[in-house]
Design a protein around this motif. Structure first.
Motif, PDB file in Angstrom:
ATOM      1  N   GLY A 227      29.098 -31.649  43.852  1.00 20.37           N
ATOM      2  CA  GLY A 227      29.815 -32.667  43.101  1.00 20.37           C
ATOM      3  C   GLY A 227      28.874 -33.785  42.681  1.00 20.37           C
ATOM      4  N   SER A 228      28.883 -34.129  41.399  1.00 20.89           N
ATOM      5  CA  SER A 228      28.026 -35.205  40.890  1.00 20.89           C
ATOM      6  C   SER A 228      28.669 -35.801  39.645  1.00 20.89           C
ATOM      7  N   ASP A 229      28.475 -37.110  39.459  1.00 25.37           N
ATOM      8  CA  ASP A 229      28.960 -37.756  38.238  1.00 25.37           C
ATOM      9  C   ASP A 229      28.073 -37.405  37.049  1.00 25.37           C
ATOM     10  N   ALA A 230      26.924 -36.775  37.334  1.00 26.23           N
ATOM     11  CA  ALA A 230      26.015 -36.327  36.273  1.00 26.23           C
ATOM     12  C   ALA A 230      25.963 -34.801  36.290  1.00 26.23           C
ATOM     13  N   ALA A 231      27.136 -34.195  36.269  1.00 22.05           N
ATOM     14  CA  ALA A 231      27.221 -32.751  36.436  1.00 22.05           C
ATOM     15  C   ALA A 231      26.495 -31.974  35.348  1.00 22.05           C
ATOM     16  N   GLU A 232      26.574 -32.422  34.093  1.00 21.10           N
ATOM     17  CA  GLU A 232      25.931 -31.690  33.014  1.00 21.10           C
ATOM     18  C   GLU A 232      24.420 -31.741  33.144  1.00 21.10           C
ATOM     19  N   ARG A 233      23.904 -32.899  33.508  1.00 25.22           N
ATOM     20  CA  ARG A 233      22.449 -33.018  33.703  1.00 25.22           C
ATOM     21  C   ARG A 233      22.005 -32.179  34.897  1.00 25.22           C
ATOM     22  N   LEU A 234      22.813 -32.179  35.947  1.00 23.81           N
ATOM     23  CA  LEU A 234      22.495 -31.370  37.130  1.00 23.81           C
ATOM     24  C   LEU A 234      22.485 -29.889  36.776  1.00 23.81           C
ATOM     25  N   ARG A 235      23.410 -29.483  35.946  1.00 21.92           N
ATOM     26  CA  ARG A 235      23.444 -28.092  35.513  1.00 21.92           C
ATOM     27  C   ARG A 235      22.136 -27.700  34.832  1.00 21.92           C
ATOM     28  N   GLN A 236      21.622 -28.581  33.992  1.00 23.24           N
ATOM     29  CA  GLN A 236      20.400 -28.299  33.253  1.00 23.24           C
ATOM     30  C   GLN A 236      19.190 -28.164  34.175  1.00 23.24           C
ATOM     31  N   SER A 247      31.265 -24.216  36.259  1.00 26.51           N
ATOM     32  CA  SER A 247      32.134 -25.352  36.550  1.00 26.51           C
ATOM     33  C   SER A 247      33.409 -24.862  37.222  1.00 26.51           C
ATOM     34  N   SER A 248      33.816 -25.540  38.287  1.00 29.11           N
ATOM     35  CA  SER A 248      35.064 -25.200  38.956  1.00 29.11           C
ATOM     36  C   SER A 248      36.219 -25.894  38.261  1.00 29.11           C
ATOM     37  N   ALA A 249      37.416 -25.596  38.696  1.00 26.08           N
ATOM     38  CA  ALA A 249      38.605 -26.142  38.046  1.00 26.08           C
ATOM     39  C   ALA A 249      38.670 -27.668  38.128  1.00 26.08           C
ATOM     40  N   ASP A 250      38.096 -28.245  39.171  1.00 26.52           N
ATOM     41  CA  ASP A 250      38.145 -29.699  39.331  1.00 26.52           C
ATOM     42  C   ASP A 250      36.903 -30.394  38.793  1.00 26.52           C
ATOM     43  N   GLY A 251      36.088 -29.677  38.010  1.00 27.05           N
ATOM     44  CA  GLY A 251      34.940 -30.283  37.358  1.00 27.05           C
ATOM     45  C   GLY A 251      33.659 -30.274  38.158  1.00 27.05           C
ATOM     46  N   GLU A 252      33.707 -29.783  39.384  1.00 27.02           N
ATOM     47  CA  GLU A 252      32.485 -29.691  40.173  1.00 27.02           C
ATOM     48  C   GLU A 252      31.773 -28.382  39.841  1.00 27.02           C
ATOM     49  N   LEU A 253      30.570 -28.212  40.383  1.00 27.61           N
ATOM     50  CA  LEU A 253      29.756 -27.044  40.054  1.00 27.61           C
ATOM     51  C   LEU A 253      29.734 -26.054  41.198  1.00 27.61           C
ATOM     52  N   ALA A 260      21.772 -24.638  49.759  1.00 27.83           N
ATOM     53  CA  ALA A 260      22.196 -26.032  49.703  1.00 27.83           C
ATOM     54  C   ALA A 260      20.987 -26.956  49.779  1.00 27.83           C
ATOM     55  N   ARG A 261      20.015 -26.618  50.613  1.00 25.00           N
ATOM     56  CA  ARG A 261      18.799 -27.426  50.726  1.00 25.00           C
ATOM     57  C   ARG A 261      18.065 -27.493  49.393  1.00 25.00           C
ATOM     58  N   GLU A 262      17.931 -26.336  48.723  1.00 23.58           N
ATOM     59  CA  GLU A 262      17.213 -26.309  47.448  1.00 23.58           C
ATOM     60  C   GLU A 262      17.938 -27.123  46.381  1.00 23.58           C
ATOM     61  N   VAL A 263      19.257 -27.039  46.344  1.00 21.60           N
ATOM     62  CA  VAL A 263      20.038 -27.825  45.380  1.00 21.60           C
ATOM     63  C   VAL A 263      19.835 -29.311  45.637  1.00 21.60           C
ATOM     64  N   GLY A 264      19.900 -29.709  46.908  1.00 17.44           N
ATOM     65  CA  GLY A 264      19.707 -31.115  47.255  1.00 17.44           C
ATOM     66  C   GLY A 264      18.330 -31.624  46.881  1.00 17.44           C
ATOM     67  N   GLU A 265      17.320 -30.816  47.106  1.00 17.27           N
ATOM     68  CA  GLU A 265      15.947 -31.231  46.783  1.00 17.27           C
ATOM     69  C   GLU A 265      15.765 -31.389  45.275  1.00 17.27           C
ATOM     70  N   TYR A 275      27.864 -36.464  45.346  1.00 13.07           N
ATOM     71  CA  TYR A 275      28.905 -36.896  46.264  1.00 13.07           C
ATOM     72  C   TYR A 275      29.469 -35.735  47.074  1.00 13.07           C
ATOM     73  N   GLU A 276      29.037 -34.501  46.766  1.00 14.94           N
ATOM     74  CA  GLU A 276      29.405 -33.343  47.584  1.00 14.94           C
ATOM     75  C   GLU A 276      28.321 -32.292  47.468  1.00 14.94           C
ATOM     76  N   LEU A 277      27.989 -31.689  48.599  1.00 17.51           N
ATOM     77  CA  LEU A 277      27.041 -30.575  48.627  1.00 17.51           C
ATOM     78  C   LEU A 277      27.405 -29.734  49.844  1.00 17.51           C
ATOM     79  N   SER A 278      27.978 -28.572  49.607  1.00 18.73           N
ATOM     80  CA  SER A 278      28.437 -27.760  50.726  1.00 18.73           C
ATOM     81  C   SER A 278      28.298 -26.277  50.416  1.00 18.73           C
TER      82      SER A 278
END
Length: 303
Positions: A227-236, A247-253, A260-265, A275-278
């Motif tokens: 979950g991020s407020d910059a979801a489109e940039r994160l996608r890129q 994209s999930s139904a609630d707008g998260e990725l 999870a570690r690699e995504v966070g890094e 705001y969410e990483l699981s």
């Protein structure tokens, strides 16, 4: 200990169990799992001598079941709770079994109390509910105070209190150093009880492992929720070979192909707040379905 060594069982031209090899060890609850038609019931019948292997060997505490002078002292089994004469009382059924194996009358009283059947011990079994029948079957399995206990669907028909009783009973038996083998279709309950899993399909061994290892293996690549407020940039910035981002139904990725570690890094390097990483948790049921999807004998027929 139960040792199944390269066991094959054929009925005519049909192979029901195929070179099956596993051990149920003392001090563990072994979950024996498989789809309908996998060969579980046949295997359990061979363990207690109701069927003979076409080839291979099955032993309980180092001997074939038929070689034990008093087998109820070695292994107690519940395969069919309703295999009791309906006109007999619970007490007379257990006392009859006890007399065939030199078990004293006081032990009958002990297992009746242990199974919570004291108030109905003198009633006819034919009037028992499914849950009461299960309790009687478990009492019979424990009658000889055996080193090995093998139960098929022991919580079938039990209420929540009864399910908890079985769970604590089996865990306690294993903690005493006994061998406990449990066959069940209730994956959530098996996950709570079992230390060790043997999974078969179409008569063949598919897995011989722990619950944790099976679930962990099934969860590899299961996906990361971000979950991020910059979801489109994160996608890129996450895009790359072998990586899928949706994209999930609630707008998260939903991300697969990265941990999870690699995504966070990656997010940290690009100053993207999360705001969410699981990691998506995989259940034993999901792991079982994935493992056995090509070994289901009775599947849904397409229209």
């Amino acid at each position: 200990m139960i040792e199944v060594r390269q066991v094959t069982k054929r009925y005519g031209t049909k192979t029901v169990v195929d070179a099956l090899d596993f051990t149920a060890k003392p001090g563990q609850v072994t979950g024996f799992l498989g789809p309908n038609g996998a060969g579980k019931s046949t295997t359990m019948r061979m363990i207690i001598g109701l069927d003979a292997p076409t080839s291979g060997s099955v032993t309980v505490n180092g001997k074939r079941y038929a070689e034990h002078a008093a087998p109820l002292h070695e292994i107690g089994a519940l395969l069919e709770a309703k295999s009791v004469h309906p006109g007999r009382s619970a007490y007379s059924h257990l006392w009859g079994l006890a007399q065939t194996n030199g078990i004293p009358r006081r032990r009958v009283d002990e297992v009746i109390e242990l199974a919570g059947l004291t108030s109905v011990a003198r009633k006819r079994v034919g009037a028992f509910s499914l849950g009461m029948g299960q309790r009687l079957g478990i009492a019979a399995a424990l009658l000889g105070d055996p080193a090995v206990v093998m139960l098929d669907e022991p919580v079938n028909g039990l209420d929540p209190e009864g399910v908890l009783w079985v769970r604590n009973l089996l865990s306690g038996l294993a903690a005493e150093g006994r061998t406990v083998m449990l066959s069940s279709h209730l994956m959530s309950e098996t996950a709570l009880i079992a230390d060790h899993l043997v999974v078969i399909g179409r008569g063949r061994l598919l897995a011989d492992t722990s619950v944790e290892a099976l679930v962990q293996e099934a969860g590899i690549g299961a996906g990361i929720r971000v979950g991020s407020d910059a979801a489109e940039r994160l996608r890129q910035v996450l895009a790359g070979p072998g990586v899928s981002v949706a994209s999930s139904a609630d707008g998260e990725l939903e991300v697969s192909g990265l941990s999870a570690r690699e995504v966070g890094e990656i997010a940290n390097r690009n100053n993207i707040p999360l705001y969410e990483l699981s990691s998506r948790a995989v259940s034993l049921e999901e792991a079982f379905m994935e493992l056995t999807r090509d070994a289901v004998e009775y599947g849904k027929v397409a229209a």
